[in-house]
Design a protein around this motif. Structure first.
Motif, PDB file in Angstrom:
ATOM      1  N   CYS A  21       0.742  -1.376  -0.129  1.00 22.44           N
ATOM      2  CA  CYS A  21      -0.045  -0.089   0.130  1.00 22.44           C
ATOM      3  C   CYS A  21       0.848   1.288   0.016  1.00 22.44           C
ATOM      4  O   CYS A  21       1.921   1.226   0.651  1.00 22.44           O
ATOM      5  CB  CYS A  21      -0.850   0.018   1.240  1.00 22.44           C
ATOM      6  SG  CYS A  21      -1.969   1.389   1.330  1.00 22.44           S
ATOM      7  N   HIS A  22       0.638   2.199  -0.704  1.00 22.46           N
ATOM      8  CA  HIS A  22       1.356   3.398  -0.769  1.00 22.46           C
ATOM      9  C   HIS A  22       0.374   4.438  -1.053  1.00 22.46           C
ATOM     10  O   HIS A  22      -0.395   4.700  -1.816  1.00 22.46           O
ATOM     11  CB  HIS A  22       2.198   3.283  -2.178  1.00 22.46           C
ATOM     12  CG  HIS A  22       3.424   4.444  -2.112  1.00 22.46           C
ATOM     13  ND1 HIS A  22       3.162   5.627  -1.888  1.00 22.46           N
ATOM     14  CD2 HIS A  22       4.754   4.257  -2.423  1.00 22.46           C
ATOM     15  CE1 HIS A  22       4.280   6.253  -2.067  1.00 22.46           C
ATOM     16  NE2 HIS A  22       5.199   5.607  -2.368  1.00 22.46           N
ATOM     17  N   ASP A  23       0.684   5.761  -0.211  1.00 23.49           N
ATOM     18  CA  ASP A  23      -0.186   6.982  -0.264  1.00 23.49           C
ATOM     19  C   ASP A  23       0.131   7.643  -1.804  1.00 23.49           C
ATOM     20  O   ASP A  23       1.179   7.503  -2.337  1.00 23.49           O
ATOM     21  CB  ASP A  23       0.015   7.832   0.799  1.00 23.49           C
ATOM     22  CG  ASP A  23       1.549   8.522   0.642  1.00 23.49           C
ATOM     23  OD1 ASP A  23       2.581   7.704   0.911  1.00 23.49           O
ATOM     24  OD2 ASP A  23       1.576   9.740   0.362  1.00 23.49           O
ATOM     25  N   CYS A  24      -0.722   8.463  -2.208  1.00 21.13           N
ATOM     26  CA  CYS A  24      -0.515   9.079  -3.482  1.00 21.13           C
ATOM     27  C   CYS A  24      -0.385  10.612  -3.325  1.00 21.13           C
ATOM     28  O   CYS A  24      -1.101  11.497  -4.108  1.00 21.13           O
ATOM     29  CB  CYS A  24      -1.744   8.749  -4.325  1.00 21.13           C
ATOM     30  SG  CYS A  24      -2.372   7.291  -4.848  1.00 21.13           S
ATOM     31  N   SER A  25       0.262  10.940  -2.195  1.00 18.25           N
ATOM     32  CA  SER A  25       0.320  12.306  -1.804  1.00 18.25           C
ATOM     33  C   SER A  25       1.222  12.983  -3.132  1.00 18.25           C
ATOM     34  O   SER A  25       0.985  13.792  -3.783  1.00 18.25           O
ATOM     35  CB  SER A  25       0.799  12.569  -0.376  1.00 18.25           C
ATOM     36  OG  SER A  25       2.079  11.795  -0.318  1.00 18.25           O
ATOM     37  N   GLU A  26       2.557  12.900  -2.605  1.00 14.24           N
ATOM     38  CA  GLU A  26       3.575  13.470  -3.613  1.00 14.24           C
ATOM     39  C   GLU A  26       3.774  13.164  -5.039  1.00 14.24           C
ATOM     40  O   GLU A  26       4.115  12.055  -5.001  1.00 14.24           O
ATOM     41  CB  GLU A  26       4.937  13.458  -3.101  1.00 14.24           C
ATOM     42  CG  GLU A  26       5.127  14.430  -1.601  1.00 14.24           C
ATOM     43  CD  GLU A  26       6.263  14.368  -1.231  1.00 14.24           C
ATOM     44  OE1 GLU A  26       7.198  15.369  -1.127  1.00 14.24           O
ATOM     45  OE2 GLU A  26       6.739  13.361  -0.681  1.00 14.24           O
ATOM     46  N   GLY A  27       3.166  13.797  -5.969  1.00 12.20           N
ATOM     47  CA  GLY A  27       3.228  13.314  -7.303  1.00 12.20           C
ATOM     48  C   GLY A  27       2.033  12.705  -7.822  1.00 12.20           C
ATOM     49  O   GLY A  27       2.004  12.371  -8.945  1.00 12.20           O
ATOM     50  N   GLY A  28       1.198  12.282  -6.900  1.00  7.06           N
ATOM     51  CA  GLY A  28      -0.115  11.569  -7.406  1.00  7.06           C
ATOM     52  C   GLY A  28       0.138  10.195  -7.725  1.00  7.06           C
ATOM     53  O   GLY A  28       1.122   9.354  -7.361  1.00  7.06           O
ATOM     54  N   LEU A  29      -0.956   9.652  -8.416  1.00  2.28           N
ATOM     55  CA  LEU A  29      -1.066   8.447  -8.789  1.00  2.28           C
ATOM     56  C   LEU A  29       0.051   7.785  -9.493  1.00  2.28           C
ATOM     57  O   LEU A  29       0.721   6.717  -9.235  1.00  2.28           O
ATOM     58  CB  LEU A  29      -2.523   7.945  -9.295  1.00  2.28           C
ATOM     59  CG  LEU A  29      -3.789   8.117  -8.680  1.00  2.28           C
ATOM     60  CD1 LEU A  29      -4.905   8.215  -9.760  1.00  2.28           C
ATOM     61  CD2 LEU A  29      -3.909   7.175  -7.792  1.00  2.28           C
ATOM     62  N   ALA A  30       0.500   8.663 -10.587  1.00  3.01           N
ATOM     63  CA  ALA A  30       1.422   8.083 -11.536  1.00  3.01           C
ATOM     64  C   ALA A  30       2.874   7.629 -10.808  1.00  3.01           C
ATOM     65  O   ALA A  30       3.468   6.967 -10.946  1.00  3.01           O
ATOM     66  CB  ALA A  30       1.690   8.995 -12.661  1.00  3.01           C
ATOM     67  N   VAL A  31       3.197   8.801  -9.904  1.00  2.00           N
ATOM     68  CA  VAL A  31       4.346   8.715  -9.135  1.00  2.00           C
ATOM     69  C   VAL A  31       4.320   7.376  -8.276  1.00  2.00           C
ATOM     70  O   VAL A  31       5.092   6.339  -8.013  1.00  2.00           O
ATOM     71  CB  VAL A  31       4.655  10.062  -8.467  1.00  2.00           C
ATOM     72  CG1 VAL A  31       5.896   9.794  -7.519  1.00  2.00           C
ATOM     73  CG2 VAL A  31       5.139  10.953  -9.668  1.00  2.00           C
ATOM     74  N   CYS A  32       3.028   7.172  -7.295  1.00  3.04           N
ATOM     75  CA  CYS A  32       2.802   6.426  -6.421  1.00  3.04           C
ATOM     76  C   CYS A  32       3.050   5.047  -6.935  1.00  3.04           C
ATOM     77  O   CYS A  32       3.734   4.167  -6.429  1.00  3.04           O
ATOM     78  CB  CYS A  32       1.490   6.522  -5.966  1.00  3.04           C
ATOM     79  SG  CYS A  32       0.901   5.228  -4.695  1.00  3.04           S
ATOM     80  N   LEU A  33       2.365   4.862  -8.171  1.00  2.00           N
ATOM     81  CA  LEU A  33       2.360   3.497  -8.787  1.00  2.00           C
ATOM     82  C   LEU A  33       3.874   3.041  -9.303  1.00  2.00           C
ATOM     83  O   LEU A  33       4.251   1.849  -8.977  1.00  2.00           O
ATOM     84  CB  LEU A  33       1.333   3.442 -10.044  1.00  2.00           C
ATOM     85  CG  LEU A  33       1.110   2.010 -10.556  1.00  2.00           C
ATOM     86  CD1 LEU A  33       0.803   0.914  -9.606  1.00  2.00           C
ATOM     87  CD2 LEU A  33       0.088   2.086 -11.489  1.00  2.00           C
ATOM     88  N   SER A  34       4.200   4.044  -9.898  1.00  2.00           N
ATOM     89  CA  SER A  34       5.735   3.872 -10.236  1.00  2.00           C
ATOM     90  C   SER A  34       6.713   3.484  -9.171  1.00  2.00           C
ATOM     91  O   SER A  34       7.588   2.601  -9.081  1.00  2.00           O
ATOM     92  CB  SER A  34       6.523   5.344 -10.912  1.00  2.00           C
ATOM     93  OG  SER A  34       5.798   5.604 -12.156  1.00  2.00           O
ATOM     94  N   GLU A  35       6.468   4.189  -8.050  1.00  2.00           N
ATOM     95  CA  GLU A  35       7.308   3.927  -6.915  1.00  2.00           C
ATOM     96  C   GLU A  35       7.018   2.499  -6.179  1.00  2.00           C
ATOM     97  O   GLU A  35       8.101   1.691  -5.931  1.00  2.00           O
ATOM     98  CB  GLU A  35       7.149   4.852  -5.628  1.00  2.00           C
ATOM     99  CG  GLU A  35       7.849   6.345  -5.945  1.00  2.00           C
ATOM    100  CD  GLU A  35       7.535   7.234  -4.989  1.00  2.00           C
ATOM    101  OE1 GLU A  35       8.111   8.401  -5.153  1.00  2.00           O
ATOM    102  OE2 GLU A  35       6.602   7.079  -3.890  1.00  2.00           O
ATOM    103  N   MET A  36       5.708   2.057  -6.384  1.00  2.00           N
ATOM    104  CA  MET A  36       5.452   0.782  -5.827  1.00  2.00           C
ATOM    105  C   MET A  36       6.103  -0.269  -7.109  1.00  2.00           C
ATOM    106  O   MET A  36       6.515  -1.388  -6.551  1.00  2.00           O
ATOM    107  CB  MET A  36       4.087   0.451  -5.969  1.00  2.00           C
ATOM    108  CG  MET A  36       3.184   1.382  -4.837  1.00  2.00           C
ATOM    109  SD  MET A  36       1.446   1.003  -4.835  1.00  2.00           S
ATOM    110  CE  MET A  36       1.401  -0.571  -4.152  1.00  2.00           C
ATOM    111  N   CYS A  37       6.131   0.036  -8.342  1.00  2.00           N
ATOM    112  CA  CYS A  37       6.835  -0.993  -9.202  1.00  2.00           C
ATOM    113  C   CYS A  37       8.423  -1.042  -8.721  1.00  2.00           C
ATOM    114  O   CYS A  37       9.011  -2.195  -8.969  1.00  2.00           O
ATOM    115  CB  CYS A  37       6.590  -0.544 -10.739  1.00  2.00           C
ATOM    116  SG  CYS A  37       4.774  -0.737 -10.968  1.00  2.00           S
TER     117      CYS A  37
END
Length: 170
Positions: A60-76
């Motif tokens: 699980c990752h929050d979508c704060s800094e950078g939004g969904l695109a950055v969040c999903l990239s960081e999770m990957c």
């Protein structure tokens, strides 16, 4: 992999003061700064906490800094897997552009990864919370973003990570 990805919380037109504004040097005049809906945020966090305690959440990752695109990239990057996501399935408020959906910094939003066998239990655990299934993890080392059937981004994780880490270099 083929784990299921959920977006929890609602994306709004909240790009004011965002990392996207800073990165492209443009002020989004018709946007707002992120605001907190304490009641909705608490519901989401309580439900997620319960789902985590029950072992239903893989990541699980929050979508704060950078939004969904950055969040999903960081999770990957962290999990070493790719992902396919559909912008058209993200819970939104109003009529948002793709950029607003991908980079809005609305509060109390999360991307949650759930194993297929736990999806029904996770859905039950999220009763009363705004969420949708937005995609899945994949073995391919790529992040693929669709808007319904149209592919709007297909990037190797290595290129995304290089760009992301480039912001950390002085």
């Amino acid at each position: 992999k083929n784990n299921v990805l959920f977006a929890v919380g609602v994306t709004k037109n909240e790009l004011r003061g965002s990392h996207l504004e800073k990165a492209i040097g443009k002020i989004f005049e018709n946007s707002e700064a992120p605001d907190v809906d304490a009641a909705e945020g608490k519901k989401a966090m309580d439900a997620l906490s319960s789902a985590m305690k029950d072992g239903l959440v893989l990541s699980c990752h929050d979508c704060s800094e950078g939004g969904l695109a950055v969040c999903l990239s960081e999770m990957c990057f962290s999990g070493g897997v790719g992902a396919v996501m559909d912008c058209a399935k993200v819970p939104i408020e109003g009529n948002l552009s793709r950029a607003e959906i991908l980079f809005s910094e609305s509060n109390s939003r999360f991307i949650v990864e759930v194993a297929k066998p736990n999806v029904k239990k996770f859905i039950k655990a999220m009763a009363g919370v705004k969420y949708t299934q937005i995609g899945k993890t994949v073995k391919r080392q790529k992040l693929i973003v669709r808007n319904d059937k149209e592919v709007i981004m297909k990037e190797p994780l290595s290129a995304l990570k290089e760009s992301w880490q480039g912001t950390l270099r002085w």
